[in-house]
Structure formats: C-alpha cells, structure tokens
Design a protein around this motif. Sequence first.
Motif, PDB file in Angstrom:
ATOM      1  N   GLU A 104       0.805  -1.220   0.000  1.00 36.69           N
ATOM      2  CA  GLU A 104       0.000   0.000   0.000  1.00 36.69           C
ATOM      3  C   GLU A 104       0.840   1.274   0.000  1.00 36.69           C
ATOM      4  OE1 GLU A 104      -1.392   0.503   4.576  1.00 36.69           O
ATOM      5  OE2 GLU A 104      -2.070  -1.310   3.571  1.00 36.69           O
ATOM      6  N   PHE A 105       2.170   1.125   0.128  1.00 36.69           N
ATOM      7  CA  PHE A 105       3.042   2.293   0.035  1.00 36.69           C
ATOM      8  C   PHE A 105       3.415   2.628  -1.408  1.00 36.69           C
ATOM      9  CE2 PHE A 105       4.620   1.249   4.552  1.00 36.69           C
ATOM     10  CZ  PHE A 105       3.625   2.043   5.100  1.00 36.69           C
ATOM     11  N   GLU A 106       2.948   1.821  -2.353  1.00 40.81           N
ATOM     12  CA  GLU A 106       3.199   2.086  -3.763  1.00 40.81           C
ATOM     13  C   GLU A 106       2.760   3.502  -4.130  1.00 40.81           C
ATOM     14  OE1 GLU A 106       4.206   1.441  -7.784  1.00 40.81           O
ATOM     15  OE2 GLU A 106       4.686   0.255  -6.014  1.00 40.81           O
ATOM     16  N   GLY A 107       3.671   4.248  -4.778  1.00 38.35           N
ATOM     17  CA  GLY A 107       3.357   5.596  -5.217  1.00 38.35           C
ATOM     18  C   GLY A 107       3.511   6.665  -4.149  1.00 38.35           C
ATOM     19  N   GLN A 108       3.796   6.246  -2.914  1.00 38.83           N
ATOM     20  CA  GLN A 108       3.973   7.214  -1.830  1.00 38.83           C
ATOM     21  C   GLN A 108       5.431   7.660  -1.739  1.00 38.83           C
ATOM     22  OE1 GLN A 108       2.114   6.305   1.929  1.00 38.83           O
ATOM     23  NE2 GLN A 108       0.516   5.061   0.966  1.00 38.83           N
ATOM     24  N   GLU A 122      12.355  -6.749  12.938  1.00 37.85           N
ATOM     25  CA  GLU A 122      11.674  -7.558  13.948  1.00 37.85           C
ATOM     26  C   GLU A 122      11.251  -8.918  13.409  1.00 37.85           C
ATOM     27  OE1 GLU A 122      11.348  -6.573  17.101  1.00 37.85           O
ATOM     28  OE2 GLU A 122      12.397  -4.706  16.616  1.00 37.85           O
ATOM     29  N   ASP A 123      10.915  -8.976  12.119  1.00 44.51           N
ATOM     30  CA  ASP A 123      10.326 -10.202  11.570  1.00 44.51           C
ATOM     31  C   ASP A 123      10.530 -10.254  10.052  1.00 44.51           C
ATOM     32  OD1 ASP A 123       8.808 -12.428  10.896  1.00 44.51           O
ATOM     33  OD2 ASP A 123       6.878 -11.513  11.428  1.00 44.51           O
ATOM     34  N   ALA A 124      11.344 -11.202   9.609  1.00 47.91           N
ATOM     35  CA  ALA A 124      11.634 -11.322   8.178  1.00 47.91           C
ATOM     36  C   ALA A 124      10.459 -11.892   7.383  1.00 47.91           C
ATOM     37  CB  ALA A 124      12.864 -12.199   7.957  1.00 47.91           C
ATOM     38  N   ASP A 125       9.438 -12.379   8.074  1.00 47.56           N
ATOM     39  CA  ASP A 125       8.269 -12.949   7.401  1.00 47.56           C
ATOM     40  C   ASP A 125       7.084 -11.987   7.347  1.00 47.56           C
ATOM     41  OD1 ASP A 125       9.449 -15.459   6.878  1.00 47.56           O
ATOM     42  OD2 ASP A 125       9.002 -16.147   8.907  1.00 47.56           O
ATOM     43  N   HIS A 126       7.224 -10.801   7.933  1.00 45.48           N
ATOM     44  CA  HIS A 126       6.057  -9.909   8.021  1.00 45.48           C
ATOM     45  C   HIS A 126       5.621  -9.443   6.632  1.00 45.48           C
ATOM     46  CE1 HIS A 126       7.034  -5.704   6.999  1.00 45.48           C
ATOM     47  NE2 HIS A 126       8.277  -5.996   7.321  1.00 45.48           N
ATOM     48  N   GLN A 127       4.304  -9.227   6.535  1.00 40.69           N
ATOM     49  CA  GLN A 127       3.708  -8.702   5.304  1.00 40.69           C
ATOM     50  C   GLN A 127       2.775  -7.541   5.629  1.00 40.69           C
ATOM     51  OE1 GLN A 127       2.457 -11.898   2.429  1.00 40.69           O
ATOM     52  NE2 GLN A 127       3.038 -13.249   4.102  1.00 40.69           N
ATOM     53  N   HIS A 128       3.146  -6.772   6.635  1.00 41.81           N
ATOM     54  CA  HIS A 128       2.323  -5.626   7.016  1.00 41.81           C
ATOM     55  C   HIS A 128       2.180  -4.654   5.849  1.00 41.81           C
ATOM     56  CE1 HIS A 128       2.308  -6.971  11.121  1.00 41.81           C
ATOM     57  NE2 HIS A 128       3.624  -6.914  11.226  1.00 41.81           N
ATOM     58  N   HIS A 129       1.010  -4.070   5.729  1.00 42.91           N
ATOM     59  CA  HIS A 129       0.705  -3.085   4.667  1.00 42.91           C
ATOM     60  C   HIS A 129       0.807  -3.711   3.275  1.00 42.91           C
ATOM     61  CE1 HIS A 129       0.944  -0.106   7.858  1.00 42.91           C
ATOM     62  NE2 HIS A 129       2.149  -0.548   8.160  1.00 42.91           N
ATOM     63  N   GLY A 130       0.725  -5.036   3.192  1.00 50.15           N
ATOM     64  CA  GLY A 130       0.792  -5.707   1.900  1.00 50.15           C
ATOM     65  C   GLY A 130       2.179  -5.782   1.308  1.00 50.15           C
ATOM     66  N   VAL A 131       3.203  -5.541   2.135  1.00 44.07           N
ATOM     67  CA  VAL A 131       4.586  -5.554   1.672  1.00 44.07           C
ATOM     68  C   VAL A 131       5.073  -7.001   1.499  1.00 44.07           C
ATOM     69  CG1 VAL A 131       6.952  -4.976   2.352  1.00 44.07           C
ATOM     70  CG2 VAL A 131       5.118  -3.329   2.708  1.00 44.07           C
ATOM     71  N   GLU A 132       5.867  -7.229   0.466  1.00 44.70           N
ATOM     72  CA  GLU A 132       6.463  -8.554   0.249  1.00 44.70           C
ATOM     73  C   GLU A 132       7.448  -8.857   1.376  1.00 44.70           C
ATOM     74  OE1 GLU A 132       8.918 -11.050  -3.192  1.00 44.70           O
ATOM     75  OE2 GLU A 132       8.683  -8.876  -3.379  1.00 44.70           O
ATOM     76  N   ALA A 133       7.353 -10.040   1.953  1.00 40.77           N
ATOM     77  CA  ALA A 133       8.212 -10.426   3.067  1.00 40.77           C
ATOM     78  C   ALA A 133       9.677 -10.514   2.639  1.00 40.77           C
ATOM     79  CB  ALA A 133       7.775 -11.766   3.641  1.00 40.77           C
ATOM     80  N   VAL A 134      10.565 -10.133   3.540  1.00 42.52           N
ATOM     81  CA  VAL A 134      11.996 -10.249   3.286  1.00 42.52           C
ATOM     82  C   VAL A 134      12.361 -11.687   2.930  1.00 42.52           C
ATOM     83  CG1 VAL A 134      14.294 -10.053   4.325  1.00 42.52           C
ATOM     84  CG2 VAL A 134      12.578  -8.302   4.769  1.00 42.52           C
ATOM     85  N   SER A 135      11.778 -12.644   3.651  1.00 39.92           N
ATOM     86  CA  SER A 135      12.092 -14.052   3.400  1.00 39.92           C
ATOM     87  C   SER A 135      11.684 -14.479   1.995  1.00 39.92           C
ATOM     88  CB  SER A 135      11.407 -14.948   4.435  1.00 39.92           C
ATOM     89  OG  SER A 135      10.006 -14.704   4.471  1.00 39.92           O
ATOM     90  N   SER A 136      10.590 -13.923   1.491  1.00 38.99           N
ATOM     91  CA  SER A 136      10.143 -14.228   0.132  1.00 38.99           C
ATOM     92  C   SER A 136      11.113 -13.651  -0.899  1.00 38.99           C
ATOM     93  CB  SER A 136       8.743 -13.656  -0.094  1.00 38.99           C
ATOM     94  OG  SER A 136       8.345 -13.797  -1.448  1.00 38.99           O
ATOM     95  N   VAL A 137      11.556 -12.420  -0.664  1.00 38.89           N
ATOM     96  CA  VAL A 137      12.524 -11.801  -1.573  1.00 38.89           C
ATOM     97  C   VAL A 137      13.818 -12.614  -1.596  1.00 38.89           C
ATOM     98  CG1 VAL A 137      13.885  -9.725  -2.060  1.00 38.89           C
ATOM     99  CG2 VAL A 137      11.550  -9.497  -1.183  1.00 38.89           C
ATOM    100  N   ALA A 138      14.293 -12.993  -0.410  1.00 38.44           N
ATOM    101  CA  ALA A 138      15.526 -13.781  -0.327  1.00 38.44           C
ATOM    102  C   ALA A 138      15.384 -15.094  -1.080  1.00 38.44           C
ATOM    103  CB  ALA A 138      15.880 -14.049   1.140  1.00 38.44           C
ATOM    104  N   GLY A 139      14.235 -15.727  -0.947  1.00 36.13           N
ATOM    105  CA  GLY A 139      14.014 -17.005  -1.617  1.00 36.13           C
ATOM    106  C   GLY A 139      14.067 -16.896  -3.123  1.00 36.13           C
ATOM    107  N   ARG A 140      13.389 -15.903  -3.682  1.00 39.89           N
ATOM    108  CA  ARG A 140      13.364 -15.791  -5.145  1.00 39.89           C
ATOM    109  C   ARG A 140      14.712 -15.338  -5.701  1.00 39.89           C
ATOM    110  NH1 ARG A 140      12.343 -10.267  -6.565  1.00 39.89           N
ATOM    111  NH2 ARG A 140      11.086  -9.078  -5.074  1.00 39.89           N
ATOM    112  N   MET A 141      15.393 -14.467  -4.978  1.00 40.30           N
ATOM    113  CA  MET A 141      16.697 -13.993  -5.450  1.00 40.30           C
ATOM    114  C   MET A 141      17.733 -15.119  -5.414  1.00 40.30           C
ATOM    115  SD  MET A 141      16.446 -10.700  -6.313  1.00 40.30           S
ATOM    116  CE  MET A 141      18.082  -9.956  -6.164  1.00 40.30           C
ATOM    117  N   GLN A 142      17.743 -15.872  -4.318  1.00 37.60           N
ATOM    118  CA  GLN A 142      18.688 -16.987  -4.234  1.00 37.60           C
ATOM    119  C   GLN A 142      18.365 -18.075  -5.249  1.00 37.60           C
ATOM    120  OE1 GLN A 142      21.653 -17.655  -1.104  1.00 37.60           O
ATOM    121  NE2 GLN A 142      19.817 -18.495  -0.162  1.00 37.60           N
TER     122      GLN A 142
END
Length: 199
Positions: A104-108, A122-142
Amino acid sequence: MSNTLQAPYDHWRNRYLLIRHGHSQANQQGVIVSSPERGVAEFGLSELGEQQLAQRVADWQWPTPTLVVHSDFLRTTQTAAHIATAFGLTPSVETRLRERHFGEFEGQSDDRYASIWALDAEDADHQHHGVEAVSSVAGRMQAVIAEWEQKASGETIVLVSHGDPLQILLTALAGKVLTAHREQTPLAPASITLYGRSV
C-alpha cells in the motif's frame, strides 16, 4: 527457519556481478515504484542514471560479462541494455529479480521505507501493509543464482536488480539473519558487487 538462508554452494561455478540499476526517475521524484503495473513501463533511468551507466562502462574494472540477466522494470532493463551493448551481449529478462513490492506504500514518498525496514528488523516474514516479506525476496533472489549454478559453469553473469532485493540477497548469501538486511552497506545506484567464483 525462514530468517536465514545459507549460501547454496561452498565452491561457486560462476561469477556474479550484482548491479543495482542506475539513478532512476523514481529516485529523482522520491516516490516508491515497486509494482510491475507501474515499474515495467514507467520510471526508467534519470539523466543522472544514464550518465552513471555510461561512466561505469567507460571505466569498466570488473571481469568481462558473458551473460546479462535483469528485472523487467524499465530502470533495470535500461541499465542492463547499457552493459549488454558495451559487451555485445543480448540481455534476458528474469522476473524473480524484480523490485520488492511495497504494497500500500506504492506511489507514496520514499521516506516510508524506514517504517518497513523497522518492521523487517523484527520479523523477516512480516507482510504488514501488503509488503512482500523479506524471506520471500531472499528465496526468489537466491533461486536465480541456484539455477544458474546448476545450468552453467565458468560464466560471468550480470544480475541487474534493485536496492532492497540485492541487499537482502547479499545478507542471505553471507548466512546472516535476514532481519539484519539493513545492516548491509546500502547499495548506491549503478553500484556493482562481485560475488561467487574468485578465479
């Protein structure tokens, strides 16, 4: 545990040049552009970004690339084109290298990043505000690197991506907890990081 991912190999088969796109129109305007709906067709390199890439190519001091792979966002596509043209290569799209989606921060304003990074710590799995989780980004990049390690050897592969995904990737490859990804030195636009095989 999803907070840490180990480097996939003790002995790398390829070298990787991890390139953050050059300074972009989104950087210039101070806005978050993280959705494919906007980022693929709009917000390419700024004039400064074009100059940065021209300078990188002119002063090239890294191993000679043999492959160029990039996120399909306009800013990364244009960055990849500079590198590929300079070395007579044909770039290829890899959507797993896309920008982290900031929901939801898109365009802000890009000053909103700080609040997300605080949650990341605090949490690499969080998806607050519809943000992609850090763990998900790490998985796809690796997964991109793991795939190239399986299907190629002796290549010097340029991977053109974005600031957050690359910092998360470097954190994962170092075997550090993903909640610490902002402790990595921030990657400047058009920066190049060599990783993988040393010879």
